[in-house]
Design an enzyme around this catalytic site. Structure first.
Site, PDB file in Angstrom:
ATOM      1  N   PRO A   2     -27.549 -91.223-130.261  1.00 52.28           N
ATOM      2  CA  PRO A   2     -27.656 -92.663-130.382  1.00 52.28           C
ATOM      3  C   PRO A   2     -28.575 -93.269-129.338  1.00 52.28           C
ATOM      4  O   PRO A   2     -28.495 -92.949-128.157  1.00 52.28           O
ATOM      5  CB  PRO A   2     -26.222 -93.142-130.138  1.00 52.28           C
ATOM      6  N   GLU A   3     -29.425 -94.129-129.805  1.00 53.97           N
ATOM      7  CA  GLU A   3     -30.181 -94.987-128.904  1.00 53.97           C
ATOM      8  C   GLU A   3     -29.495 -96.342-128.978  1.00 53.97           C
ATOM      9  O   GLU A   3     -28.412 -96.459-129.550  1.00 53.97           O
ATOM     10  CB  GLU A   3     -31.653 -95.045-129.324  1.00 53.97           C
TER      11      GLU A   3
END
Length: 271
Positions: A2-3
């Site tokens: 995840p960013e």
DNA sequence: CTTTACGCCTGACGGC
DNA sequence: TGCCGTCAGGCGTAAA
């Protein structure tokens, strides 16, 4: 995995289900994360009611009144809301169980994620204290980037992925934003003009905002709190598209390792 | 100070 | 089918 958009998607997904809920039980079935989950984690949380779920960089900050706990999803972590408690599967590390019978379950196959209990102000916690500005805030602007980049010789892509420069820009969105702003990822950070940094700032804000709107990017396994994938992968212009035609000029997108991470760019459109 | 290289992990995928 | 090498949304740390 995840960013920032994926973490924000997760935050929005869990928030309405957990705020106001009283925690009756916390089950840690596997403490092995990036840092071991301490034995004191469960008793700190149990009995409290969730006040809010906020995000700083790629960390989720859960306020339980008496303190906070931090969640980082690492590369492969995810949080799910369970309407009723169901049998745990592989890599289901932690359950936070609520009075109404629902639960929030943390899964992380690669165990690069983390959970911390924080006494006092979470902003002063060592994991958060040195972080740069939020990319969607006013504090993140061309002057900030341009001034910081002075004398920096390293590639601009590495520069914008440093969490002390700006938070939340990971490997996918760095490539995307550099393409949109026409900047070559390998260009030394100190050799990007103020005008081009202004365009990069706009590109980062635009890319992250659009990704959040459609629930983030699912490449292999990202799912939101309901188990649904994100749809931004359909809008990626360069990431994972080496060999394909550039949407602007038609030349082949190239892939190159920069700073030990795969980077994608158009050799014609990006200078 | 900035920059680089290396681990930490599991799982999916492609080639043979 | 099976085995094996490669690669993956992050990031702290040690070392240059």
């Amino acid at each position: 995995m995840p960013e920032l958009p994926e973490v924000e998607t997760t935050r929005r997904g869990i928030e309405p289900h957990v705020v106001g809920q009283r925690v009756t039980k916390v089950v840690v079935r596997d403490r092995r994360l990036r840092w071991p989950v301490p034995e004191s984690f469960e008793p700190s949380i149990v009995g409290n009611t969730i006040v809010s779920v906020d995000r700083r960089a790629k960390y989720l900050i859960v306020d339980v009144g008496e303190g906070h706990f931090l969640i980082h999803l690492g590369m492969s972590g995810s949080l799910r809301i369970l309407p009723t408690l169901i049998e745990p599967e592989a890599h289901d590390h932690v359950d936070v169980i609520f009075e109404n019978g629902t639960a929030m379950r943390y899964n992380d196959p690669r165990r690069f994620g983390s959970m911390h209990w924080v006494d006092g102000n979470p902003a002063e916690h060592w994991l958060l204290a040195e972080l740069g500005p939020e990319p969607l805030s006013e504090a993140f602007n061309a002057s900030w980037l341009h001034d910081l980049a002075r004398r920096r010789k390293g590639p601009v892509k590495n520069f914008i992925m440093q969490q002390s420069v700006v938070v939340g820009v990971g490997n996918i969105y760095a490539s995307e934003a550099l393409f949109i702003s026409g900047i070559h990822p390998n260009r030394p950070a100190g050799r990007v003009s103020r005008e081009r940094y202004a365009r990069l700032v706009d590109a980062i804000k635009l890319t992250l905002s659009q990704a959040i709107e459609v629930g983030g990017t699912t490449l292999r396994d990202f799912v939101d709190a309901n188990g649904a994938p994100g749809y931004f992968s359909q809008k990626l212009k360069v990431y994972g598209r080496d060999g394909e035609a550039c949407v602007e000029c038609g030349r082949a997108i190239r892939k190159r390792v920069i700073g030990q991470r795969s980077s994608f760019f158009c050799p014609t459109c990006q200078r």
